[in-house]
Design an enzyme around this catalytic site. Structure first.
Site, PDB file in Angstrom:
ATOM      1  N   ASP A  96       0.773  -1.269   0.003  1.00  0.00           N
ATOM      2  CA  ASP A  96      -0.156   0.087  -0.108  1.00  0.00           C
ATOM      3  C   ASP A  96       0.804   1.295  -0.159  1.00  0.00           C
ATOM      4  O   ASP A  96       1.817   1.611   0.828  1.00  0.00           O
ATOM      5  CB  ASP A  96      -0.913   0.000   0.888  1.00  0.00           C
ATOM      6  CG  ASP A  96      -2.131   0.837   1.191  1.00  0.00           C
ATOM      7  OD1 ASP A  96      -1.926   2.075   0.541  1.00  0.00           O
ATOM      8  OD2 ASP A  96      -3.215   0.693   1.470  1.00  0.00           O
ATOM      9  N   ASP A 121      -3.455   7.470  -2.988  1.00  0.00           N
ATOM     10  CA  ASP A 121      -3.235   6.310  -2.179  1.00  0.00           C
ATOM     11  C   ASP A 121      -3.766   5.285  -3.035  1.00  0.00           C
ATOM     12  O   ASP A 121      -4.777   5.161  -3.570  1.00  0.00           O
ATOM     13  CB  ASP A 121      -4.424   6.427  -0.995  1.00  0.00           C
ATOM     14  CG  ASP A 121      -4.420   5.509   0.133  1.00  0.00           C
ATOM     15  OD1 ASP A 121      -3.416   4.656  -0.144  1.00  0.00           O
ATOM     16  OD2 ASP A 121      -5.281   5.473   1.057  1.00  0.00           O
ATOM     17  N   HIS A 131     -12.214   5.719   1.522  1.00  0.00           N
ATOM     18  CA  HIS A 131     -12.268   7.046   2.476  1.00  0.00           C
ATOM     19  C   HIS A 131     -11.951   8.269   1.401  1.00  0.00           C
ATOM     20  O   HIS A 131     -11.376   8.404   0.404  1.00  0.00           O
ATOM     21  CB  HIS A 131     -11.395   7.047   3.794  1.00  0.00           C
ATOM     22  CG  HIS A 131      -9.763   6.697   3.078  1.00  0.00           C
ATOM     23  ND1 HIS A 131      -8.942   7.618   2.547  1.00  0.00           N
ATOM     24  CD2 HIS A 131      -9.234   5.553   2.749  1.00  0.00           C
ATOM     25  CE1 HIS A 131      -7.715   6.999   2.261  1.00  0.00           C
ATOM     26  NE2 HIS A 131      -8.102   5.439   2.293  1.00  0.00           N
ATOM     27  N   HIS A 181      -7.508  10.065   5.865  1.00  0.00           N
ATOM     28  CA  HIS A 181      -8.939   9.679   6.220  1.00  0.00           C
ATOM     29  C   HIS A 181      -9.732  10.955   6.653  1.00  0.00           C
ATOM     30  O   HIS A 181      -9.817  11.551   7.667  1.00  0.00           O
ATOM     31  CB  HIS A 181      -9.045   8.640   7.231  1.00  0.00           C
ATOM     32  CG  HIS A 181      -8.754   7.379   6.757  1.00  0.00           C
ATOM     33  ND1 HIS A 181      -9.544   6.199   6.645  1.00  0.00           N
ATOM     34  CD2 HIS A 181      -7.333   6.840   6.424  1.00  0.00           C
ATOM     35  CE1 HIS A 181      -8.892   5.308   6.075  1.00  0.00           C
ATOM     36  NE2 HIS A 181      -7.525   5.510   6.063  1.00  0.00           N
ATOM     37  N   GLU A 192     -11.062   1.275  -1.968  1.00  0.00           N
ATOM     38  CA  GLU A 192     -10.385   0.008  -1.646  1.00  0.00           C
ATOM     39  C   GLU A 192     -10.927  -1.261  -1.104  1.00  0.00           C
ATOM     40  O   GLU A 192     -11.189  -1.291   0.083  1.00  0.00           O
ATOM     41  CB  GLU A 192      -9.170   0.380  -0.734  1.00  0.00           C
ATOM     42  CG  GLU A 192      -9.466   1.088   0.540  1.00  0.00           C
ATOM     43  CD  GLU A 192      -8.368   1.622   1.311  1.00  0.00           C
ATOM     44  OE1 GLU A 192      -7.685   0.839   1.428  1.00  0.00           O
ATOM     45  OE2 GLU A 192      -8.243   2.856   1.812  1.00  0.00           O
ATOM     46  N   GLU A 205      -6.574  -0.860  -4.580  1.00  0.00           N
ATOM     47  CA  GLU A 205      -7.148   0.664  -4.143  1.00  0.00           C
ATOM     48  C   GLU A 205      -6.433   1.464  -5.245  1.00  0.00           C
ATOM     49  O   GLU A 205      -5.435   1.382  -5.891  1.00  0.00           O
ATOM     50  CB  GLU A 205      -6.367   0.816  -2.816  1.00  0.00           C
ATOM     51  CG  GLU A 205      -6.779   2.209  -2.386  1.00  0.00           C
ATOM     52  CD  GLU A 205      -6.292   2.481  -1.028  1.00  0.00           C
ATOM     53  OE1 GLU A 205      -5.003   2.029  -0.538  1.00  0.00           O
ATOM     54  OE2 GLU A 205      -6.540   3.609  -0.339  1.00  0.00           O
TER      55      GLU A 205
HETATM   56 MN    MN Z   1      -3.861   2.858   0.940  1.00  0.00          MN
HETATM   57 MN    MN Z   2      -6.496   4.147   1.535  1.00  0.00          MN
END
Ligand code: MN
Ligand code: MN
Length: 303
Positions: free
Chosen positions: A90, A101, A161, A169, A194, A289
């Site tokens: 990630d 992200d 998010h 977030h 995600e 994601e």
């Molecule tokens: Mn992530």
């Molecule tokens: Mn994320």
């Protein structure tokens, strides 16, 4: 309430961060090998982000098998990528606080390939349906139906998010299951989509494991101790409200000073440490994601 369209410079930075994140995600898939040190993967990802002109928005997460999220190497980590494992990498990149992200699952076990594929297809499904006006509960129901139609389970308590400047977030959550919520997606918002997927005999949720190695500044409060103050000032200036790794600070401060300062800052709850998330029945988890910008008719994938 109407959200103003994103400022042009902000959008440009989101796109730049997204481009770097995409490049690193694509390249890490052929870099990771069974038997490799986990810390080597973390540092390779973070260095590559910097070389491409971005900054890590959080420490690279390398979460293996039933570990669903939030593992990054501590300093001098000895752990290795196991054989036959399912490895989630990630990656977060920011340009001036504008964050991209993105995550990918690398599968070394042919029997678990189906999990990796389903998380990716669920992500594609999410990208296809997200648009202004859709509620987060309609979104979650559709993702859940899709994953269950493949005979697998979504992780109900790990969500996508909303993203805002220096905030990973922010505001709205985007669960991958049906839930009660009146919140709707709006044009101009940035979201990370995600889906996390586990096997049918998994719990379909994660529990907190041991404290990991990812930290974040959570309280504005001064400290008396001069060394702790120095460390805190560095954190505020370099990471602001973004998560960071102890590894990064070891390159700046001597170990003894850092250890004591860290203990003080954690005890006074100025810093928090994220727990590692583990599948509650210990089953393997896959994740995919992307970060997207909500446009008038759908979304633009930034990563
Ligand atoms: Mn992530
Ligand atoms: Mn994320």
């Amino acid at each position: 309430m109407c959200k103003l369209p994103l400022e042009r410079t902000a959008l440009k930075k989101y796109r730049e961060a997204g481009k770097i994140a995409r490049k690193v995600r694509e390249d890490v898939r052929s870099f990771v090998r069974e038997g490799m040190a986990v810390i080597e993967v973390c540092e390779w990802v973070e260095d590559k982000i910097r070389r491409l002109g971005g900054q890590p928005a959080f420490p690279c997460n390398v979460s293996i098998n039933h570990i669903a999220a939030h593992y990054t190497s501590p300093p001098n980590d000895k752990s290795l990528i196991p054989e036959d494992s399912l490895v989630k990498v990630d990656i977060g990149v920011h340009m001036d606080g504008y964050i991209a992200d993105t995550a990918t699952t690398i599968c070394f076990n042919p029997e678990l390939k189906f999990l990796e594929e389903t998380s990716m297809q669920a992500l594609m499904k999410g990208i296809e349906i997200i648009q202004p006006g859709i509620s987060t509960s309609e979104f979650g129901s559709a993702i859940q139906r899709f994953i269950e139609s493949r005979g697998l389970k979504p992780i109900s308590n790990l969500t996508g998010h909303q993203i805002d400047r220096y905030l990973i977030h922010a505001g709205k959550s985007l669960p991958n299951v049906s839930h009660f919520s009146l919140s709707k997606i709006r044009e101009g918002e940035i979201f990370a989509i995600e889906p996390f997927v586990t096997t049918r005999d998994g719990a379909g949720r994660v529990r907190d494991g041991p404290p990991g190695n990812i930290y974040r500044l959570v309280k504005q409060k001064s400290v008396k101790d001069p060394e702790a103050k120095r460390v805190l000032t560095y954190i505020k200036n370099h990471y602001r409200t973004l998560p960071f790794a102890e590894r990064w600070l070891r390159k700046v401060f001597p170990r003894k000073i850092l250890d004591e300062a860290f203990q003080k800052l954690l005890r006074s709850r100025i810093l928090m440490v994220y727990p590692v998330f583990v599948e509650a029945k210990g089953k393997p988890v896959a994740q995919a994601e992307h970060t997207v910008l909500i446009t008038r008719n759908g979304c633009e994938v930034l990563t």
